[in-house]
Design a protein around this motif. Structure first.
Motif, PDB file in Angstrom:
ATOM      1  N   UNK A  14       0.996  -1.272  -0.045  1.00 35.19           N
ATOM      2  CA  UNK A  14       0.319  -0.029  -0.037  1.00 35.19           C
ATOM      3  C   UNK A  14       0.872   1.147   0.129  1.00 35.19           C
ATOM      4  N   UNK A  15       0.779   1.966  -1.103  1.00 32.49           N
ATOM      5  CA  UNK A  15       1.613   3.164  -1.443  1.00 32.49           C
ATOM      6  C   UNK A  15       0.844   4.220  -1.513  1.00 32.49           C
ATOM      7  N   UNK A  16       1.659   5.535  -1.461  1.00 28.33           N
ATOM      8  CA  UNK A  16       0.743   6.885  -1.799  1.00 28.33           C
ATOM      9  C   UNK A  16       1.916   8.032  -1.422  1.00 28.33           C
ATOM     10  N   UNK A  17       1.233   9.148  -1.693  1.00 30.33           N
ATOM     11  CA  UNK A  17       2.061  10.278  -1.431  1.00 30.33           C
ATOM     12  C   UNK A  17       1.937  10.677   0.138  1.00 30.33           C
ATOM     13  N   UNK A  18       2.972  11.509   0.591  1.00 30.30           N
ATOM     14  CA  UNK A  18       2.966  11.717   2.252  1.00 30.30           C
ATOM     15  C   UNK A  18       1.588  12.338   2.527  1.00 30.30           C
ATOM     16  N   UNK A  64       0.463  -3.643  -6.243  1.00 30.12           N
ATOM     17  CA  UNK A  64       0.874  -2.502  -5.471  1.00 30.12           C
ATOM     18  C   UNK A  64      -0.272  -1.547  -5.534  1.00 30.12           C
ATOM     19  N   UNK A  65      -1.074  -1.042  -4.387  1.00 32.09           N
ATOM     20  CA  UNK A  65      -2.442  -0.473  -4.524  1.00 32.09           C
ATOM     21  C   UNK A  65      -1.776   1.177  -3.944  1.00 32.09           C
ATOM     22  N   UNK A  66      -2.090   2.082  -4.813  1.00 32.42           N
ATOM     23  CA  UNK A  66      -1.836   3.384  -4.683  1.00 32.42           C
ATOM     24  C   UNK A  66      -3.030   4.231  -4.358  1.00 32.42           C
ATOM     25  N   UNK A  67      -2.531   4.684  -3.117  1.00 38.98           N
ATOM     26  CA  UNK A  67      -3.646   5.594  -2.681  1.00 38.98           C
ATOM     27  C   UNK A  67      -3.604   7.119  -3.132  1.00 38.98           C
ATOM     28  N   UNK A  68      -4.488   7.399  -3.927  1.00 42.93           N
ATOM     29  CA  UNK A  68      -4.371   8.623  -4.461  1.00 42.93           C
ATOM     30  C   UNK A  68      -5.128   9.859  -3.848  1.00 42.93           C
ATOM     31  N   UNK A  69      -4.423  10.680  -3.320  1.00 37.87           N
ATOM     32  CA  UNK A  69      -5.119  11.912  -2.571  1.00 37.87           C
ATOM     33  C   UNK A  69      -4.692  13.276  -3.229  1.00 37.87           C
ATOM     34  N   UNK A  70      -5.527  14.299  -3.293  1.00 42.33           N
ATOM     35  CA  UNK A  70      -5.140  15.575  -3.990  1.00 42.33           C
ATOM     36  C   UNK A  70      -4.222  16.226  -2.960  1.00 42.33           C
ATOM     37  N   UNK A  71      -3.368  16.927  -3.711  1.00 43.58           N
ATOM     38  CA  UNK A  71      -2.338  17.539  -2.706  1.00 43.58           C
ATOM     39  C   UNK A  71      -2.854  18.315  -1.736  1.00 43.58           C
ATOM     40  N   UNK A  72      -3.837  18.946  -2.123  1.00 39.63           N
ATOM     41  CA  UNK A  72      -4.432  20.169  -1.025  1.00 39.63           C
ATOM     42  C   UNK A  72      -4.859  19.480   0.179  1.00 39.63           C
ATOM     43  N   UNK A  73      -5.694  18.450  -0.089  1.00 37.28           N
ATOM     44  CA  UNK A  73      -6.068  17.512   1.040  1.00 37.28           C
ATOM     45  C   UNK A  73      -5.018  17.051   1.881  1.00 37.28           C
ATOM     46  N   UNK A 119       2.992   8.493 -13.604  1.00 38.59           N
ATOM     47  CA  UNK A 119       3.847   7.412 -14.565  1.00 38.59           C
ATOM     48  C   UNK A 119       4.291   6.444 -14.095  1.00 38.59           C
ATOM     49  N   UNK A 120       4.638   6.329 -12.923  1.00 36.13           N
ATOM     50  CA  UNK A 120       4.922   4.733 -12.536  1.00 36.13           C
ATOM     51  C   UNK A 120       3.982   3.648 -12.430  1.00 36.13           C
ATOM     52  N   UNK A 121       2.738   4.499 -11.845  1.00 39.90           N
ATOM     53  CA  UNK A 121       1.590   3.449 -11.795  1.00 39.90           C
ATOM     54  C   UNK A 121       0.983   2.949 -13.174  1.00 39.90           C
ATOM     55  N   UNK A 122       1.329   3.803 -14.014  1.00 38.57           N
ATOM     56  CA  UNK A 122       0.954   3.117 -15.541  1.00 38.57           C
ATOM     57  C   UNK A 122       1.997   2.179 -15.979  1.00 38.57           C
ATOM     58  N   UNK A 123       3.122   2.796 -15.802  1.00 37.07           N
ATOM     59  CA  UNK A 123       4.075   1.829 -16.366  1.00 37.07           C
ATOM     60  C   UNK A 123       4.260   0.337 -15.796  1.00 37.07           C
ATOM     61  N   UNK A 124       3.798   0.364 -14.367  1.00 36.09           N
ATOM     62  CA  UNK A 124       4.007  -0.838 -13.728  1.00 36.09           C
ATOM     63  C   UNK A 124       2.645  -1.341 -13.174  1.00 36.09           C
ATOM     64  N   UNK A 125       1.470  -0.906 -13.859  1.00 40.81           N
ATOM     65  CA  UNK A 125       0.136  -1.639 -13.488  1.00 40.81           C
ATOM     66  C   UNK A 125      -0.142  -1.332 -11.919  1.00 40.81           C
ATOM     67  N   UNK A 126       0.012  -0.534 -11.362  1.00 38.62           N
ATOM     68  CA  UNK A 126      -0.450  -0.353  -9.939  1.00 38.62           C
ATOM     69  C   UNK A 126      -1.944   0.000 -10.151  1.00 38.62           C
TER      70      UNK A 126
END
Ligand SMILES: Cc1cn([C@H]2C[C@H](O)[C@@H](COP(=O)(O)OP(=O)(O)O)O2)c(=O)[nH]c1=O
Length: 221
Positions: free
Chosen positions: A8-12, A141-150, A185-192
């Protein structure tokens, strides 16, 4: 037979740790033996170079330590964690649930390079961590996508407005913004598998996000 490795990955500030704990509970309730791990492994001496880097001992700015150098600090920490804490369980069939993994290097280090070098970096990272260090490849790989402002608001809340407690990544908004681009970019390339965690203004309810993650895990095969 080896078990499963789910990342489980994602931005800070995207809620990874909270969700990892919730998902571990759900998987255990289904009878799976689950080991929860997290990177960087701050409690262990193997994270020393990561701490020096994030604490600004090499440079005040993330870009002051090149992508390849910084990536190796995190990779070595992962290697130590694997050998000491989860190799046996993984090889004997347990489910390993990792908060951050090799994917975090792609998200947080690749953007230090010009875009025309991103594919070369992803190839190097794959070869270095999975082939040379022999770390297990994740099943998902599961990517938690959260808008930068939130996410920014959540980070602010975590530190109560005290800038000095932020690491060099968290202090640098332009850098954090660039991580969104590298992640996509990486999510697309690596099928996250991407999961949207906010409605543009606020985080989505925790239960809702956990359900989406569980759906992805269940539909893996
Ligand atoms: C695990 C890992 C983290 N990082 C980065 C992501 C974070 O900006 C920073 C510290 O990770 P972390 O403590 O997980 O950040 P947070 O709790 O704020 O989400 O290190 C990498 O660049 N490569 C890696 O392999």
């Amino acid at each position: 037979m080896p078990g499963k490795l789910i990342v489980i990955d994602g931005l800070d500030g995207s809620g990874k740790s909270t969700q990892s704990e919730r998902v571990a509970k759900c998987l255990r309730a289904r009878g799976e033996q689950v080991k929860l791990i997290s990177f960087p492994d701050y409690g262990e001496p193997s994270s020393a170079l990561v701490k020096m880097y994030l604490g600004g001992e090499f440079s005040d700015s993330p870009n002051g330590v090149n992508a390849y150098a910084a990536s190796t600090f995190y990779a070595v920490d992962r290697y130590a964690s694997f050998k000491k804490f989860w190799e046996k369980e993984y090889l004997s069939g347990h489910t390993i649930l990792a908060t951050r993994y090799v994917s975090s290097n792609a998200i947080h280090q690749m953007g230090k390079l010009p875009r025309n070098q991103w594919d070369e970096y992803l190839k190097w990272l794959d070869d270095f961590e999975y082939e040379k260090l022999c770390l297990p490849r994740p099943d998902q790989v599961i990517f938690l996508n959260m808008s930068r402002s939130v996410a920014d608001r959540l980070i602010e809340g975590r530190y109560g407005g005290d800038e000095s407690r932020k690491d060099i990544h968290e202090k640098d908004r332009a850098y954090l913004q660039s991580c969104q681009e590298t992640a996509e970019y990486a999510a697309k390339a690596q099928n996250w598998r991407m999961i949207c965690c906010d409605d543009g203004k606020n985080p989505l309810p925790l239960e809702f996000v956990t359900e989406r993650i569980m759906e992805k895990i269940e539909s893996r095969a």
